[in-house]
Design an enzyme around this catalytic site. Structure first.
Site, PDB file in Angstrom:
ATOM      1  N   ASP A  76       0.834  -1.189   0.000  1.00 34.52           N
ATOM      2  CA  ASP A  76       0.000   0.000   0.000  1.00 34.52           C
ATOM      3  C   ASP A  76       0.876   1.249   0.000  1.00 34.52           C
ATOM      4  O   ASP A  76       1.844   1.336   0.766  1.00 34.52           O
ATOM      5  CB  ASP A  76      -0.897  -0.034   1.243  1.00 34.52           C
ATOM      6  N   GLU A  87       1.644  -0.421  -5.016  1.00 35.01           N
ATOM      7  CA  GLU A  87       0.692   0.622  -5.345  1.00 35.01           C
ATOM      8  C   GLU A  87       1.556   1.862  -5.562  1.00 35.01           C
ATOM      9  O   GLU A  87       2.074   2.438  -4.594  1.00 35.01           O
ATOM     10  CB  GLU A  87      -0.306   0.854  -4.211  1.00 35.01           C
TER      11      GLU A  87
END
Length: 708
Positions: free
Chosen positions: A351, A387
């Site tokens: 993330d 990401e």
């Protein structure tokens, strides 16, 4: 009742022990890093009774000691005494019970209570120390000594080119599954249930990508609204499986249950990739709760500004973990290796990955963290997915990560959404790049099409059904006056906002869903499906359901609505085509050169007039029809003996226009004849065609033809 002292703590014989709690035949050794502390107390819990034992030994900033007679299941934490000097970033406070950053399990919830915030709740002054005891309101670490028998567990080791990711939520995926016993729903054991495994295998995906399973806490603002963090992007323990996802208990049983789940998934031939959140923790900014890291060494664990007084926030959560500090880099890499070596997972999706690569204020993909991971003999061999953006300056880094990383490709998502809602302002050249693996972003440093993780939807945003049913977000249930969530949905509702009984509108929406799925699963690169999209799951227009632990988010297995109920078979067909035909799983980028014996390129791009696209056609903002020819004689794959893999050739037509259009089938050297393999409109009457003939493409449809 609190007792202090009384039990002997033996020193570690040589150097400092492993971080965390290490069990042996005589007791447990505890070790925690707090180099600026004046005193560290180990707190042992028996029910509500707390016994505090000062750790006497300190080696290179690590406080440690061996406690005889302590074994698995013991609940513990730390209290750390040191300087309270918020101006320089030091926020030691012995009133706060701290979780062990290396704890293998945590138990108990974080409860938002005035004792956690104290003066800050009423004054907003984060420089005033709150001396209320937090122990009744925060999780406790648990000693784990697990002898799990992995048996003959074998990692599936699915090649990147063959990978199909399936993003799911441990709790939401099985909460409503009719074949999973009620006591197992929403748990690791529930995902490992034979009925669930059979569903996943039958669908044809290869790799489950689990939303965060690191033990996490809910934000105080959510708790005050009577809600909780459902997605889990608010980590507290980087080694501990989230306790409430375990059906068997939270005193260490969650570790065994997680391992049993991984073993069952592996036996079914499925890989396990974890969505991990190392960019921040659940302690929020300087006004947030002190749960672990802030109370151990705030300036080391977090990026700070204003000479240390304030948290630097590149994540939108209040804090950013400090991957410039060697100990923090070690913490994260130790955690990753633990999940690979001890928990047997097969990879990670990171993330807000640029936040991990900020060696200074700038993103540095040659910085400490990515360098360490890239040379690590364990981590460099598992699936690594970034990401590739965060909220800091220069945070958008799509295509910048080095091998062996792959990346979530939001350019793919946006291009596909725009095309199928009938928007092509710059022409179709961008769409062609996305369909062919995004070579404009990833063709460097030896990277391959598998560097692009293609997706149309993810947990964050509209579901596929909502993408074709809503043009505006409807997040009122989140309690934030619909201010949260993106407004850039690039969606189209077919003329009616939200659910409708109009059969014409519903048929159009279902066709649009098939169009998006067909485009995704026949593109070069690695496709990612979001769980439930293959069944028409809806969140009723909520595009930010992070706090909805209820039917809004949970997978509905009972849905039998006409049109949506048939969608799983359509997805299975697409995945079977992808699996059986290497031409859709190219290991290298298309060359576009005329280098074959038949005088054709490995890929061809056509307008509906049957000739290859030229510059003017590529930049025509009104053109909504594109043909893509996959040359099966040059798949890019080779047999073990070195011979090239041969496959059928295919012509893929994508037509996003609102009316049917006649398309000319390309002539030699491309093919002589064509046969329809797939039609998302389910309207085509012609199933064969010869080169040069016209084929009527129905409005808003994908048509795949086998060429010979």
């Amino acid at each position: 009742m609190i007792e202090t002292g009384g039990d002997a703590i033996d020193p570690w014989p040589d150097g400092h022990p492993p971080f965390g709690a290490t069990v042996d035949q005589t007791g447990t050794t505890f070790a925690v890093w707090a180099p600026m502390a004046r005193q560290v107390e180990l707190c042992l819990f028996d029910g509500t009774e707390e016994k505090r034992l000062p750790l006497q030994d300190r080696t290179f900033g690590t406080w440690h000691g061996h406690v005889p007679g302590i074994g698995a299941g013991q609940r513990y934490g730390y209290r750390v005494t040191g300087s309270w000097d918020p101006v320089t970033g030091h926020r030691f406070n012995a009133a706060k019970l701290l979780a062990d950053p290396y704890a293998k399990a945590l138990t108990g919830a974080f409860v938002d209570h005035d004792a956690v915030y104290g003066h800050r709740r009423t004054t907003g002054d984060d420089t005033v120390r709150d001396d209320h005891d937090s122990a009744p309101y925060v999780p406790r670490s648990v000693v784990v000594a697990d002898d799990f028998d992995w048996g003959a567990d074998v990692r599936p080791r699915v090649p990147w080119g063959d990978t199909v990711l399936y993003e799911l939520h441990i709790r939401g995926f099985t909460m409503r599954h009719p074949k999973v016993p009620p006591e197992l729903r929403g748990t690791y054991a529930g995902l490992a249930h034979p009925a669930v495994l059979e569903e996943l295998k039958a669908l044809g995906v290869t790799t489950v990508e689990l939303l965060p399973v690191h033990h996490f806490v809910s934000e105080p603002a959510l708790l005050q609204r009577g809600m909780s963090n459902y997605w889990g992007y608010n980590s507290l323990g980087f080694f501990a499986p989230h306790a409430t996802y375990a059906a068997s208990g939270s005193e260490g049983q969650q570790v065994r249950e997680f391992k049993a789940m991984v073993r069952a998934l592996h036996e079914a031939g499925l890989e396990v990739v974890l969505d991990v959140v190392y960019n921040h923790t659940g302690e929020q900014n300087e006004a947030g709760p002190t749960l672990a890291y802030r109370g151990l060494h705030n300036p080391a664990y977090y990026r700070l500004r204003d000479h240390g007084r304030r948290s630097l926030d590149h994540t939108g959560t209040g804090n950013t973990l400090n991957l410039r500090n060697p100990h923090v880099v070690r913490l994260v890499t130790d955690s990753l290796r633990y999940w690979v070596e001890e928990m047997h997972v097969d990879g990670f999706r990171f993330d807000l990955a640029p936040a991990l690569a900020r060696a200074t204020e700038d993103v540095d993909t040659a910085g400490p963290f990515l360098t360490v991971v890239g040379q690590d003999p364990v981590l460099s061999k598992v699936k690594l997915i970034a990401e590739p953006w965060d909220l800091g300056p220069g945070g958008y880094q799509l295509g910048a990560f080095p091998p062996p990383w792959s990346e979530w490709n939001d350019r793919y998502r946006d291009a596909l959404r725009d095309f199928w809602r009938g928007v092509s302002p710059g022409g179709l050249w961008d769409l062609a790049y996305r369909l062919s693996g995004s070579s404009d972003r990833f063709r460097h440093n030896g990277r391959r099409p598998s560097a692009s993780v293609n997706f149309v939807t993810a947990h964050d945003g509209f579901t596929l059904r909502d993408l074709v049913s809503y043009e505006r977000k409807h997040n009122e249930a989140n309690g934030e006056d619909n201010r949260d969530g993106t407004d850039n949905n690039r969606s189209w509702n077919g003329g009616v906002e939200g659910e409708t009984s109009d059969p014409t509108v519903n048929a159009l929406r279902q066709r649009q869903a098939r169009n998006l799925l067909a485009s995704l699963l026949l593109s070069a690169g690695v496709p990612m499906l979001t769980a439930g999209d293959e069944r028409g799951r809806t969140q009723h227009g909520n595009n930010n359901a992070y706090c909805q632990d209820n039917e809004i988010s949970w997978f509905d297995w009972s849905s039998s609505e006409p049109g949506w109920a048939e969608l799983p078979e359509f997805v299975k067909t697409l995945l079977r085509l992808r699996r059986e035909h290497p031409v859709f799983r190219r290991p290298r980028f298309f060359s576009g050169r005329l280098d074959g014996d038949e005088g054709r390129r490995d890929v061809g791009w056509f307008g509906p007039w049957g000739r290859e696209m030229d510059h003017e056609a590529w930049h025509d903002p009104h053109l909504l029809t594109l043909g893509m020819f996959f040359a099966g004689d040059r798949t890019g794959r080779r047999l073990p003996n070195g011979e090239p893999v041969q496959d059928d050739s295919f012509l893929l037509w994508l037509h996003a226009g609102p009316a049917p259009i006649e398309a000319v089938l390309p002539s030699r050297p491309w093919a002589d004849e064509y046969e329809v393999v797939l039609d998302t409109s389910e309207e085509l009457t012609a199933t064969h065609g010869r080169a040069g003939e016209r084929l009527t493409l129905p409005a808003r449809s994908v048509v795949l033809l086998c060429a010979s």
